[in-house]
Design an enzyme around this catalytic site. Sequence first.
Site, mmCIF file in Angstrom:
data_model
loop_
_atom_site.group_PDB
_atom_site.id
_atom_site.type_symbol
_atom_site.label_atom_id
_atom_site.label_comp_id
_atom_site.label_asym_id
_atom_site.label_seq_id
_atom_site.Cartn_x
_atom_site.Cartn_y
_atom_site.Cartn_z
ATOM 1 N N VAL A 98 -20.073 -29.139 -64.485
ATOM 2 C CA VAL A 98 -21.413 -28.603 -64.246
ATOM 3 C C VAL A 98 -21.381 -27.074 -64.278
ATOM 4 C CG1 VAL A 98 -23.342 -28.470 -62.620
ATOM 5 C CG2 VAL A 98 -22.114 -30.632 -62.914
ATOM 6 N N CYS A 99 -20.377 -26.499 -63.634
ATOM 7 C CA CYS A 99 -20.253 -25.038 -63.601
ATOM 8 C C CYS A 99 -20.063 -24.461 -64.997
ATOM 9 C CB CYS A 99 -19.086 -24.632 -62.711
ATOM 10 S SG CYS A 99 -19.225 -25.190 -61.003
ATOM 11 N N THR A 100 -19.314 -25.153 -65.818
ATOM 12 C CA THR A 100 -19.085 -24.679 -67.182
ATOM 13 C C THR A 100 -20.414 -24.565 -67.943
ATOM 14 O OG1 THR A 100 -16.858 -25.619 -67.228
ATOM 15 C CG2 THR A 100 -17.906 -25.191 -69.362
#
Length: 212
Positions: free
Chosen positions: A44-46
């Site tokens: 998700v962070c990517t």
Amino acid sequence: MTLRLGDTAPDFEQDSSIGKLHFYEWAGEAWVVLFSHPADFTPVCTTELGLTAKLKPEFDRRNVKAIALSVDAASSHKAWIDDIEHTQHTVVGFPIIADEDRKVSALYDMIHPEASATATVRALFVIDPAKKVRLMITYPMSTGRNFDEVLRVIDALQLTDKYTVATPGNWKQGDDVIIPLSVQDPQVLAQKYPKGFTAERPYLRLTPQPGK
């Protein structure tokens, strides 16, 4: 420490993907979007950091700088940036704070123990050039942020700083805006809102967006 809207954003010095960073000096006279993510090399962070990188022209147009944070080391950030750029087809043109000692996380209350005792939640702050906190949004770790909403709110903040107006729900650039109840004098109304207004109720007066 608990931050509230209108508080002065805490200053700090911390390592980052671009080296030692003094927050106030780095921010200069720009608006800032400071956002935390739970960990490097996570899916998700990517996607979030890739999206932020792609929005750089929109941020630039609004005099906004983006800066991310997690509790991972700067060396991890640098390796992860390579992954972000390859998988999201962009260039990460903003720093990622390496908050290994949790100093910045504590200043901005980014670690919520009931969600995780060690990782930061998806906290986001919009900070104006006077270093005042103007927006705070907190997302759960499993939900990616809506950066279109962040841009929308920045537009609203910059508009309402410049003109004596408020923005209605779901407002976006070009929509009508609201005349605050504090403005009642007919002469002042004519001066401030030359395009006129419509009043659905005495307390609900809509006028075309100024500056358009």
